[in-house]
Design a protein around this motif. Structure first.
Motif, PDB file in Angstrom:
ATOM      1  N   LYS A  36       0.843  -1.189   0.000  1.00 57.48           N
ATOM      2  CA  LYS A  36       0.000   0.000   0.000  1.00 57.48           C
ATOM      3  C   LYS A  36       0.882   1.244   0.000  1.00 57.48           C
ATOM      4  N   ASN A  37       0.539   2.209  -0.809  1.00 56.20           N
ATOM      5  CA  ASN A  37       1.270   3.466  -0.861  1.00 56.20           C
ATOM      6  C   ASN A  37       0.666   4.403   0.188  1.00 56.20           C
ATOM      7  N   GLU A  38       1.301   4.460   1.358  1.00 57.65           N
ATOM      8  CA  GLU A  38       0.801   5.307   2.443  1.00 57.65           C
ATOM      9  C   GLU A  38       0.860   6.793   2.096  1.00 57.65           C
ATOM     10  N   ASP A  65       0.377   7.809  -7.339  1.00 56.36           N
ATOM     11  CA  ASP A  65       1.420   6.779  -7.323  1.00 56.36           C
ATOM     12  C   ASP A  65       2.780   7.267  -7.786  1.00 56.36           C
TER      13      ASP A  65
END
Length: 143
Positions: A19-21, A55
């Motif tokens: 997951k891209n925090e 992203d």
């Protein structure tokens, strides 16, 4: 049957990706500058800044809260570009900026997450402009 397996495999691969925090919208709530051993805090009471990350790219918008109608506090800054993120190391590669000398520069930061809070610490150095300081910025996630 093959279609069901393919759909399951795609769902599994998607779910297993980290997951891209960083991804999301963040509002600046505190900012400090450390220069020549002296720490100063920015007064954010008359302005608002938001940072938006997807992203691959970041952008920021920063403006005064009087819609530019007070000549002593009228302010707007904006910019963006790409970023890289590995572990706790986050680097912004500035492509666009209302303060044009920042364009083409990269700035590396250490990031820390505390629930819905992002703390970004790093050095901004541009020798030709005499800029050499460390910044500590605290953001909260915009929901």
């Amino acid at each position: 049957m093959k279609l069901a397996f393919f759909a399951f495999a795609l769902l599994f691969i998607t779910a297993c990706q980290p997951k891209n925090e960083l991804k999301g919208s963040w509002e600046l709530v505190a900012a400090q500058k450390i220069e020549a051993g002296k720490t100063t805090s920015d007064d954010l009471s008359g302005r608002k800044m938001i940072k938006i990350l997807n992203d691959t790219h970041f952008s920021f918008l920063n403006h005064d809260l009087k819609a530019g109608k007070d000549s002593s506090t009228a302010f707007f800054a904006g910019g963006g570009g790409t970023y890289t993120w590995q572990g706790d190391q986050y680097t912004e590669h500035v492509e666009y900026c209302s303060y044009r000398p920042y364009e083409g520069k990269s700035f590396q930061f250490t990031v820390e997450f505390r629930q819905d809070t992002l703390i970004q610490t790093g050095k901004e150095e541009i020798k030709e402009l005499g800029i050499n300081h460390t910044i500590v910025e605290k953001y909260i996630r915009v929901k």
